[in-house]
Design a protein around this motif. Structure first.
Motif, PDB file in Angstrom:
ATOM      1  N   GLN A  86       0.897  -1.368  -0.456  1.00 47.86           N
ATOM      2  CA  GLN A  86      -0.297   0.095   0.117  1.00 47.86           C
ATOM      3  C   GLN A  86       0.774   1.437  -0.373  1.00 47.86           C
ATOM      4  OE1 GLN A  86      -3.754  -0.279   0.196  1.00 47.86           O
ATOM      5  NE2 GLN A  86      -2.931  -2.223  -0.943  1.00 47.86           N
ATOM      6  N   PRO A  87       0.526   2.058  -0.795  1.00 44.66           N
ATOM      7  CA  PRO A  87       0.761   3.592  -0.689  1.00 44.66           C
ATOM      8  C   PRO A  87       1.174   4.418   0.593  1.00 44.66           C
ATOM      9  CG  PRO A  87      -1.458   3.699  -1.906  1.00 44.66           C
ATOM     10  CD  PRO A  87      -1.000   2.200  -1.508  1.00 44.66           C
ATOM     11  N   ASP A  88       0.196   4.421   1.360  1.00 47.51           N
ATOM     12  CA  ASP A  88      -0.594   4.799   2.430  1.00 47.51           C
ATOM     13  C   ASP A  88      -0.368   3.736   3.863  1.00 47.51           C
ATOM     14  OD1 ASP A  88      -2.995   4.609   3.037  1.00 47.51           O
ATOM     15  OD2 ASP A  88      -2.342   6.504   1.315  1.00 47.51           O
ATOM     16  N   ASN A  89      -0.358   4.495   5.515  1.00 47.07           N
ATOM     17  CA  ASN A  89      -0.254   3.511   6.550  1.00 47.07           C
ATOM     18  C   ASN A  89      -1.998   4.242   6.366  1.00 47.07           C
ATOM     19  OD1 ASN A  89       1.484   2.533   7.312  1.00 47.07           O
ATOM     20  ND2 ASN A  89       2.728   4.980   7.416  1.00 47.07           N
ATOM     21  N   ALA A  90      -2.995   3.968   5.921  1.00 46.02           N
ATOM     22  CA  ALA A  90      -4.486   4.500   6.239  1.00 46.02           C
ATOM     23  C   ALA A  90      -4.829   3.674   6.533  1.00 46.02           C
ATOM     24  CB  ALA A  90      -4.715   5.013   5.083  1.00 46.02           C
ATOM     25  N   VAL A  91      -4.489   1.828   5.873  1.00 47.28           N
ATOM     26  CA  VAL A  91      -5.468   1.089   6.019  1.00 47.28           C
ATOM     27  C   VAL A  91      -4.329  -0.584   5.967  1.00 47.28           C
ATOM     28  CG1 VAL A  91      -6.848  -1.423   5.269  1.00 47.28           C
ATOM     29  CG2 VAL A  91      -7.768   1.405   5.005  1.00 47.28           C
ATOM     30  N   TRP A  92      -3.473  -0.348   5.597  1.00 46.78           N
ATOM     31  CA  TRP A  92      -1.955  -1.602   5.414  1.00 46.78           C
ATOM     32  C   TRP A  92      -1.139  -0.296   5.570  1.00 46.78           C
ATOM     33  CZ3 TRP A  92      -4.649  -6.632   6.031  1.00 46.78           C
ATOM     34  CH2 TRP A  92      -5.331  -6.565   5.146  1.00 46.78           C
ATOM     35  N   ARG A  93      -0.044  -1.906   6.875  1.00 47.30           N
ATOM     36  CA  ARG A  93       0.989  -0.601   6.824  1.00 47.30           C
ATOM     37  C   ARG A  93       2.050  -0.646   5.546  1.00 47.30           C
ATOM     38  NH1 ARG A  93       5.326  -3.589   7.837  1.00 47.30           N
ATOM     39  NH2 ARG A  93       7.175  -2.904   8.812  1.00 47.30           N
ATOM     40  N   VAL A  94       2.453   0.715   5.822  1.00 43.92           N
ATOM     41  CA  VAL A  94       3.382   0.756   4.592  1.00 43.92           C
ATOM     42  C   VAL A  94       4.582  -0.429   4.146  1.00 43.92           C
ATOM     43  CG1 VAL A  94       5.309   1.926   3.204  1.00 43.92           C
ATOM     44  CG2 VAL A  94       2.765   3.412   3.498  1.00 43.92           C
TER      45      VAL A  94
ATOM     46  N   TYR B 267      -8.823  -6.773  14.608  1.00 45.72           N
ATOM     47  CA  TYR B 267      -7.324  -6.359  14.831  1.00 45.72           C
ATOM     48  C   TYR B 267      -7.438  -4.965  14.844  1.00 45.72           C
ATOM     49  CZ  TYR B 267      -2.761  -6.618  14.375  1.00 45.72           C
ATOM     50  OH  TYR B 267      -0.065  -6.141  15.035  1.00 45.72           O
ATOM     51  N   ARG B 268      -6.866  -4.064  16.644  1.00 46.20           N
ATOM     52  CA  ARG B 268      -6.417  -3.082  16.436  1.00 46.20           C
ATOM     53  C   ARG B 268      -7.653  -2.153  15.660  1.00 46.20           C
ATOM     54  NH1 ARG B 268       0.504  -3.147  16.146  1.00 46.20           N
ATOM     55  NH2 ARG B 268       0.073  -4.923  18.214  1.00 46.20           N
ATOM     56  N   LEU B 269      -8.509  -2.810  15.565  1.00 46.20           N
ATOM     57  CA  LEU B 269      -9.704  -0.914  14.680  1.00 46.20           C
ATOM     58  C   LEU B 269      -9.573   0.228  16.097  1.00 46.20           C
ATOM     59  CD1 LEU B 269     -12.376  -3.736  14.258  1.00 46.20           C
ATOM     60  CD2 LEU B 269     -10.591  -3.040  12.645  1.00 46.20           C
ATOM     61  N   THR B 270     -10.084   0.643  15.118  1.00 48.63           N
ATOM     62  CA  THR B 270     -10.668   2.406  15.774  1.00 48.63           C
ATOM     63  C   THR B 270     -10.906   2.124  17.114  1.00 48.63           C
ATOM     64  OG1 THR B 270     -10.119   3.467  13.527  1.00 48.63           O
ATOM     65  CG2 THR B 270     -10.881   4.770  15.498  1.00 48.63           C
TER      66      THR B 270
ATOM     67  N   MET C 212     -13.947   0.857  26.985  1.00 49.25           N
ATOM     68  CA  MET C 212     -13.959  -0.935  25.834  1.00 49.25           C
ATOM     69  C   MET C 212     -12.924  -1.336  26.410  1.00 49.25           C
ATOM     70  SD  MET C 212     -15.865  -2.241  23.400  1.00 49.25           S
ATOM     71  CE  MET C 212     -15.041  -3.828  22.504  1.00 49.25           C
ATOM     72  N   ARG C 213     -11.538  -1.229  26.520  1.00 48.49           N
ATOM     73  CA  ARG C 213      -9.825  -1.542  26.899  1.00 48.49           C
ATOM     74  C   ARG C 213      -9.995  -2.365  25.680  1.00 48.49           C
ATOM     75  NH1 ARG C 213      -9.613  -4.686  32.505  1.00 48.49           N
ATOM     76  NH2 ARG C 213      -8.427  -3.744  32.883  1.00 48.49           N
ATOM     77  N   GLY C 214      -8.476  -2.997  25.485  1.00 45.26           N
ATOM     78  CA  GLY C 214      -7.913  -3.172  24.396  1.00 45.26           C
ATOM     79  C   GLY C 214      -6.785  -4.229  24.547  1.00 45.26           C
ATOM     80  N   THR C 215      -6.040  -4.139  22.933  1.00 48.45           N
ATOM     81  CA  THR C 215      -4.759  -4.271  23.296  1.00 48.45           C
ATOM     82  C   THR C 215      -4.063  -4.616  24.204  1.00 48.45           C
ATOM     83  OG1 THR C 215      -5.387  -5.144  21.007  1.00 48.45           O
ATOM     84  CG2 THR C 215      -2.971  -5.123  21.506  1.00 48.45           C
ATOM     85  N   GLY C 216      -3.552  -2.963  24.169  1.00 40.53           N
ATOM     86  CA  GLY C 216      -2.625  -2.315  25.272  1.00 40.53           C
ATOM     87  C   GLY C 216      -3.052  -2.817  26.599  1.00 40.53           C
ATOM     88  N   ASP C 217      -4.033  -3.158  27.257  1.00 42.96           N
ATOM     89  CA  ASP C 217      -4.216  -3.854  28.588  1.00 42.96           C
ATOM     90  C   ASP C 217      -3.339  -5.181  28.974  1.00 42.96           C
ATOM     91  OD1 ASP C 217      -5.532  -1.936  28.906  1.00 42.96           O
ATOM     92  OD2 ASP C 217      -7.430  -2.503  29.155  1.00 42.96           O
ATOM     93  N   TYR C 218      -3.787  -6.211  27.908  1.00 39.24           N
ATOM     94  CA  TYR C 218      -2.850  -7.515  28.164  1.00 39.24           C
ATOM     95  C   TYR C 218      -0.996  -7.130  28.398  1.00 39.24           C
ATOM     96  CZ  TYR C 218      -3.180  -8.680  23.461  1.00 39.24           C
ATOM     97  OH  TYR C 218      -3.120  -8.806  22.155  1.00 39.24           O
ATOM     98  N   TYR C 219      -0.947  -5.494  27.795  1.00 36.27           N
ATOM     99  CA  TYR C 219       0.569  -5.447  28.020  1.00 36.27           C
ATOM    100  C   TYR C 219       1.050  -4.543  29.220  1.00 36.27           C
ATOM    101  CZ  TYR C 219       1.466  -5.807  22.738  1.00 36.27           C
ATOM    102  OH  TYR C 219       1.985  -6.821  21.349  1.00 36.27           O
TER     103      TYR C 219
END
Length: 655
Positions: free
Chosen positions: A151-159, A422-425, A432-439
């Motif tokens: 992808q050309p930018d990081n909008a959806v998929w990582r460059v 996966y890491r949705l907004t 909501m809590r989320g991924t960062g919490d189990y870190y």
């Protein structure tokens, strides 16, 4: 229940309304059956389940990285086959993502030939990551080609491709036969590089002719775990001179200047290797390659692998006086994963191949204890100072002390978060809590465990002893050793007898209005969480958005004049505010973070409310906060007369 139609009355009502309508339709039309769904030319057999057997032959794969203009990665594979039905799978569950993130949407141009004749494929109608083929008699090898449209930018998929560098992740650029464990499928990889480029990778290079590099055959499990950073500007630095297994920094950058690492920085990373050796007492790799992109063009990443890791930092990382603390702590975190998550791997993460669903029940060990050790190794290696480590811990403790989401969702449930999307907004992360919490919340649990062991053994033992006993076994072995919850508890009890199962479950499963953040470890360490209205220069540097941070007072943050990150249940939330409002005015002053900080401070000694004028679209609102508590930022302060166990934990080891 009010306004509810009883079933018998509902049936009469439907009959009375339906019959007249039916009477207007000719009987032949009314009785016509629905058309049958269009079917495929033939029924597709099920996708074979993986079995622990060798795939016959070696799969050749050549990946072409030269189309930088279009940002397209091209793959050609040669796959030994026999006549009959074959299913090729595209990796779905990506290690380190803990979710079904294989970007099948970006794969195009798939073409298969055998004996120079096209062999048509059919995508599985249930699992779009699988392709069915019928191999004709007489065909012993097929050629498979396709493109990965990066992808050309990081909008959806990582460059992953820029004019100066490419991040090749093999699992996104290959297909493999279904029906086999990925440890039993052998690949012979090669890569075509842009002219003049060089690369870092944990594979063994067997030859290079011009811009084509070839590598020793390797099984699919390890190939998918061996990404490459390639670039126009490349430098390799030995950070374990004379060590028992090579450890290197592989640097690629936007510019030649960005990869100019100084001797001072090299020494810090040498110390990281030494401190990890002291902590774990064993190495589970024949070599380790840190891949570090110094770039603002490629997408940001920190991703663990057994013998390498993918990392990015700012182009001026090595020349900056004070790079971001998180950037300095990234490589320690990912390095720890070689022991925790890769060598010792949760049993429900240890799947047969890349299309078997993963489960994440032990993410609070996999990521949580890695977060703890990464934060410990950062000051131990000199990549951070003791003061910075304490400030970083204060920010974590303050966040979870004030997080309302624990009222409905236990930490254990957040381990499912990546599988939910996966890491949705997340517009309401505090709720909501989320991924960062189990870190990060799990980090607090491991600090709790560490200080409990220290306090109950008169500081003769610590969680360092657990690390050596759990991760420091079988020196030199780099095949995974899975573990269970019971294995963790058993090893903790061997270090220091305690009801560790109850200790962990109480904290992991805490939920409800009375559930609290796991902060006991701070006080055992000789520190207490408090809140202050003035920050030190170091705190201001580390709390990058401190000037617009009103999370612990009014309950929101400001980005410029835009309200972001409203905390659930806060004063701002109760006023009906959400993200997206613009701060127009504070009292009779033009709205700004400075004006709001001044107003919050003034309200400490004034009975008058804090008045704000806000705008969203064409709507204006004036609201008043009857708040007089001043600015609030988290800080850890020493408890007089107690042992400073944080100083013990963060101190470098000498043996």
């Amino acid at each position: 229940m009010p306004d509810m139609i009883k079933p018998a009355a509902l049936a009469l009502l439907l009959a009375s309304t339906a019959l007249p309508a039916m009477a207007q339709v000719p009987a032949s039309q009314a009785q016509a059956p629905l058309p049958a769904p269009t079917s495929l030319p033939h029924a597709l057999p099920p996708i074979p389940a993986p079995q622990d057997r060798d795939y016959p032959g070696v799969i050749g794969i050549r990946v072409d990285l030269t189309d930088l203009d279009h940002k397209v990665i091209r793959t050609r594979q040669t796959i030994p086959v026999s006549a009959g039905h074959l299913v090729l799978q595209y990796p779905k569950y990506i290690p380190g993502n803990h979710a079904d993130t294989g970007p099948i949407q970006l794969i195009s141009g798939l073409t298969v030939t055998g004996n120079s004749q096209r062999i048509e494929w059919v995508r599985d109608t249930v699992d779009p990551h699988a392709f069915h083929l019928d191999i004709p008699a007489g065909v012993s090898t097929i050629e498979v080609s396709f493109e990965w449209l990066t992808q050309p930018d990081n909008a959806v998929w990582r460059v992953v491709m820029t004019p100066e560098m490419v991040n090749l992740q093999w699992e996104k650029a290959l297909l493999y036969p279904a029906g086999y464990n990925h440890s039993r499928i052998t690949f012979a990889p090669s890569v075509v590089l842009p002219t003049g480029w060089n690369y870092g990778v944990a594979l063994d290079t067997t030859g290079r002719e011009g811009d084509v590099a070839t590598f020793a055959p390797i099984n699919l499990e390890h190939l998918a775990d061996s990404p490459m950073f390639a670039g126009r500007h490349y430098r390799r630095v030995d950070i374990d001179p004379g060590g028992r297994s090579p450890v290197h920094l592989n640097l690629v950058g936007d510019t030649a200047a960005s990869i100019n690492i100084t001797p001072e920085w090299t020494a810090k990373y040498e110390a990281l290797v030494d401190q990890a050796d002291h902590l774990f007492g064993a190495r589970h790799f024949d070599r380790y390659e840190f891949l570090l992109g110094l770039t603002n063009q490629m997408g940001g990443i920190g991703l663990e692998h057994h013998r390498s890791s993918e990392n990015t930092a700012a182009p001026n990382y090595f020349s900056s006086a004070n790079p971001a603390y998180g950037a300095r702590g990234l490589l320690p975190h990912e390095y720890v994963h070689s022991w925790n998550g890769k060598f010792r791997r949760p049993s429900d993460e240890y799947v047969a191949n890349l299309n078997v669903p993963t489960q994440n029940t032990l993410m609070w060990v996999y990521e949580g204890q890695t977060e703890y050790w990464g934060d410990v190794l950062t000051p131990r290696s000199g990549l951070g100072t003791f003061e910075e480590a304490v400030i970083n811990l204060a920010e974590v403790a303050g966040f979870y002390d004030q997080q309302p989401g624990r009222q409905w969702r236990a930490l254990q449930d957040t381990t499912n978060h990546n599988l939910l999307g996966y890491r949705l907004t997340n517009p309401w992360s505090s709720w909501m809590r989320g991924t960062g919490d189990y870190y990060r919340e799990a980090l607090l649990i491991w600090l709790d465990a560490d200080t409990l062991i220290r306090s109950e053994t008169n500081d003769r033992k610590s969680l360092d002893d657990f690390a050596k006993a759990f991760f420091g076994v079988e020196d030199g072995v780099w095949e995974a050793r899975p573990y269970t919850f019971e294995d963790v508890v058993t090893t903790l009890n061997a270090v220091h007898p305690h009801d560790w199962a109850a200790f962990l479950r109480t904290r992991l499963d805490a939920v409800g209005p009375d559930a609290k953040a796991p902060l006991d470890g701070l006080e055992r360490a000789g520190w207490r969480l408090t809140y202050v209205d003035e920050l030190t220069p170091v705190e201001k540097r580390m709390f990058g958005g401190w000037g617009g941070d009103f999370q612990y007072s009014l309950g929101f943050s400001l980005s410029g004049t835009r309200i972001t990150g409203v905390r659930w249940g806060s004063l701002a939330f109760d006023q009906g505010l959400g993200a997206g409002w613009e701060l127009v005015a504070v009292g009779d002053r033009v709205g700004s973070a400075d004006a709001l900080r001044a107003a919050v401070t003034a309200a400490k000694t004034s009975p008058d409310p804090i008045r704000l004028v806000l705008k969203r679209g064409d709507e204006f609102r004036t609201i008043a906060f009857d708040y007089h508590g001043g600015l609030r930022y988290p800080r850890l302060v020493r408890i007089e007369g107690t042992r400073d166990r944080l100083a013990d934990i963060f101190a470098p080891r000498r043996r």
